[in-house]
Design an enzyme around this catalytic site. Structure first.
Site, PDB file in Angstrom:
ATOM      1  N   LYS A  77       0.861  -1.184   0.000  1.00  0.00           N
ATOM      2  CA  LYS A  77       0.000   0.000   0.000  1.00  0.00           C
ATOM      3  C   LYS A  77       0.893   1.228   0.000  1.00  0.00           C
ATOM      4  CE  LYS A  77      -3.940   1.871   2.647  1.00  0.00           C
ATOM      5  NZ  LYS A  77      -4.811   1.659   3.838  1.00  0.00           N
ATOM      6  N   SER A 152      -9.809   1.866   2.683  1.00  0.00           N
ATOM      7  CA  SER A 152      -8.872   2.577   1.844  1.00  0.00           C
ATOM      8  C   SER A 152      -7.878   1.660   1.121  1.00  0.00           C
ATOM      9  CB  SER A 152      -8.095   3.593   2.688  1.00  0.00           C
ATOM     10  OG  SER A 152      -7.290   2.931   3.640  1.00  0.00           O
ATOM     11  N   SER A 176     -10.299  -0.378   6.904  1.00  0.00           N
ATOM     12  CA  SER A 176      -9.605  -0.261   5.616  1.00  0.00           C
ATOM     13  C   SER A 176      -8.923  -1.523   5.107  1.00  0.00           C
ATOM     14  CB  SER A 176      -8.570   0.871   5.669  1.00  0.00           C
ATOM     15  OG  SER A 176      -9.208   2.108   5.517  1.00  0.00           O
TER      16      SER A 176
END
Lengths: 494, 93
Positions: A77, A152, A176
């Site tokens: 990420k 996210s 997330s």
């Protein structure tokens, strides 16, 4: 090859059936082919990946045992600092930022000779649940590319679900990891707060942020937990609790395990198919000998409200560091120093980041602190206490990871409450620092009924444990995946 | 709803310049969030301690020892403006 589990890749690498370089090339080619549809990446690190893979091959070909992740490709990420490799948090304010250091997680993965293929897209600074607040545009769900992957950590979830990487790092503040894992039909681990170091993970809300992982199976996640977890001198909030050998201790024997079903997690407005799939999964766990009992968590409804104060407060403080002086986007043409700050931040941040910064600034400002922040942290105590009571009666809690399957891209746009509502089943556990999993448990038709995906879209089963209770969470997820094969079903993307 | 002046005051504190259209948008957006959390005020929290560290750690310390950073150039290289090995900022006085 693209959907092989880490345990299988390890065997193939150790038996020299495949080399790390071949794996890297294979996945890079797949990224090239599918990225236009999925937009899972901010940056692809092809050159570095091939070099790292070659080094891993040299290590594998020399005598001695290979670390579990040696030679295995992964994606991270774009919130994890990677030294010398662009790390943006999907924000324009960090568009060209190359960290001069590695996050602790990045360092640990490097030490095992993992091969980084690229950095995945996210909601800007992880503020959101759809990747639509990313400055680089949204990622797409591999099961139906007209839909959100969740967020996210949506780029990470889409990359794993689409077979662009065997696994991905991800982070949670309030849902997330679990929500995108659920929407993309992959397995995600949200650790106990402090189980994995936050050092070098771009901060959102420091009392909640929990770096974790997304993969194809719970067994893989247990291995990843061993690689990622542990106390870190550079993050004083990491727990002083030894890291068990989660993978070796895994057992599918869950006879007698007491599982609580919190009735507040089955909302009235929830999609019927989601409810059904989760109840079928509960039956499956019962068949394996688990005892289920209904539990009451009446303060669940306050979770997202507490979060809507606590998270922006900590965000406003954490994001103050982006000032256009030491790194990041800057507007040098301003008249004075204050102007540099104000203009750099105005240009650098997107609307959602601004909303959260300003909400936090307001509730922390003189005269409002007690009424908002202090009050929220007290209600948070109620939620913490309520979970603690529940875990006196049961070993685990089981519920849906998301009230719905993936919605259409664009339908969450400009709703300032979207994230708080989408994650209402994840946020209470985050506020209490609890470990959890989301594992695929079947499919349901979306409310709009408009999808080419034949059986509907993936549904996620959430398994929540007490603090530091990763092992029992993994065991339940592992047992479920021994009895079912939802985690071995993949979207068709060709 | 928050007034224009309130939004501008918050933006000033947050060091974010706002245009005219932004002010109106954030008046609405921030008010929506503040209304959303309003229900918390009715929750009885008497006698409850705030959560500040959820796993119960208190005052974790480590030795205060200096370590030489070997990558000064790398760090300074991220700054938009440097001079003589320092970050350069506009005069504040």
């Amino acid at each position: 090859m693209e959907f092989l589990h880490l345990t299988e890749l390890r065997k193939k690498l150790d038996n020299r059936e495949v080399s790390s370089s071949e794996l890297a090339k294979y996945f890079l080619a797949r990224i090239k082919k599918l990225e236009p549809q999925l937009k899972a990446f901010v940056t692809v690190t092809e050159e570095a990946a091939l070099k790292d893979a070659q080094e891993a091959d040299e290590f594998i070909n020399s005598p001695g045992e290979n670390p579990f992740l040696c030679g295995i490709p992964y994606v991270s990420k774009d919130l994890f600092a990677t030294r010398g490799i662009r790390t943006t948090a999907s924000s324009k304010i960090l568009d060209e930022y190359k960290p001069p250091f590695d996050a602790t997680v990045t360092r640990k993965l490097k030490e095992q000779k993992s091969v980084l293929l690229g950095k995945t897209n996210l909601d800007e600074f992880a503020h959101g649940s759809s990747t639509e607040t990313s400055a680089y545009g949204p990622s797409h769900n591999p099961w139906d590319t007209s839909r959100i992957p969740g967020g996210s950590s949506g780029g990470s979830a889409a990359a794993v679900a689409g077979g662009l990487s065997p696994w991905a790092t991800a982070t949670e503040t309030g849902g997330s990891i679990r929500q995108p894992s659920s929407l993309c039909g992959v397995s995600g681990w949200k650790p106990t707060y402090g189980r994995v170091s936050r050092y070098g993970v771009i901060a959102m809300a420091s009392s909640l942020d929990s770096p974790g992982a997304i993969a194809h199976s719970v067994e893989d996640l247990a291995h990843l937990a061993e690689a990622m977890a542990g106390q870190d001198e550079k993050d004083s909030t990491t727990g002083h609790v030894p890291v068990p050998q989660y993978s070796r201790n895994l057992t599918a024997d869950i006879k007698g395990l007491k599982i609580g079903i919190p009735k507040e997690y089955f909302l009235d407005g929830m999609e019927e198919g989601v409810k059904q799939r989760v109840m079928e999964a509960v039956k499956e766990l019962e068949k394996m000998g688990a005892k289920t009992v209904e539990v009451a968590l009446p303060n669940t409804k306050y979770g997202s409200l507490v979060y809507a104060i606590v998270a922006p407060s900590e965000i406003s403080s954490n994001l103050m560091r982006y000032d256009g002086i030491r790194y990041g986007h800057t507007v040098p043409a301003a008249a004075d120093l204050l102007g540099v700050y104000e203009k750099s931040r105005a240009e650098g941040f997107g609307d959602e980041a601004k909303r959260r910064i300003m909400t936090g600034t307001y509730v922390l400002s003189a005269g409002y602190y007690d009424a908002y922040y202090k009050k929220a942290q007290k209600v948070r105590r109620l939620i913490v206490n309520e979970f603690a009571e529940a875990f006196k009666q049961v070993d685990l809690l089981v519920c849906p990871s998301s009230p719905n399957v993936a919605i259409k891209l664009g339908s969450a746009k400009d709703n300032p409450l979207f994230g708080y509502i989408a994650d209402q089943l994840n946020i209470p556990g985050s506020l209490a620092g609890l470990p959890a999993l989301s594992v695929p448990c079947g499919y349901a038709r979306p409310a709009d009924n408009d999808t080419p995906s034949m059986d509907g879209l993936p549904v996620g089963l959430q398994i929540i444990g007490p603090q530091w209770g990763e092992q029992q969470v993994f065991n339940a997820g592992f047992a479920y995946q021994q009895a079912t094969d939802w985690h071995k079903q993949y979207p068709s993307l060709e | 709803m928050l007034s224009k002046e309130e939004v501008l005051r918050i933006a000033k504190l947050a060091r974010i310049e706002l245009g005219e259209a932004d002010v109106e948008k954030f008046q609405k957006n921030l008010s929506t969030v503040l209304e959303y959390v309003e229900a918390l005020k009715t929750v009885d929290t008497s006698g409850l301690e705030e959560v500040s560290q959820v796993t119960g750690l208190i005052n974790v310390q480590r030795d205060d020892r200096a370590v030489l950073a070997q990558n000064r150039e790398e760090i300074l290289g991220q700054a938009p403006e440097i001079k003589d090995g320092y970050f350069k900022v506009k005069a504040i006085l």
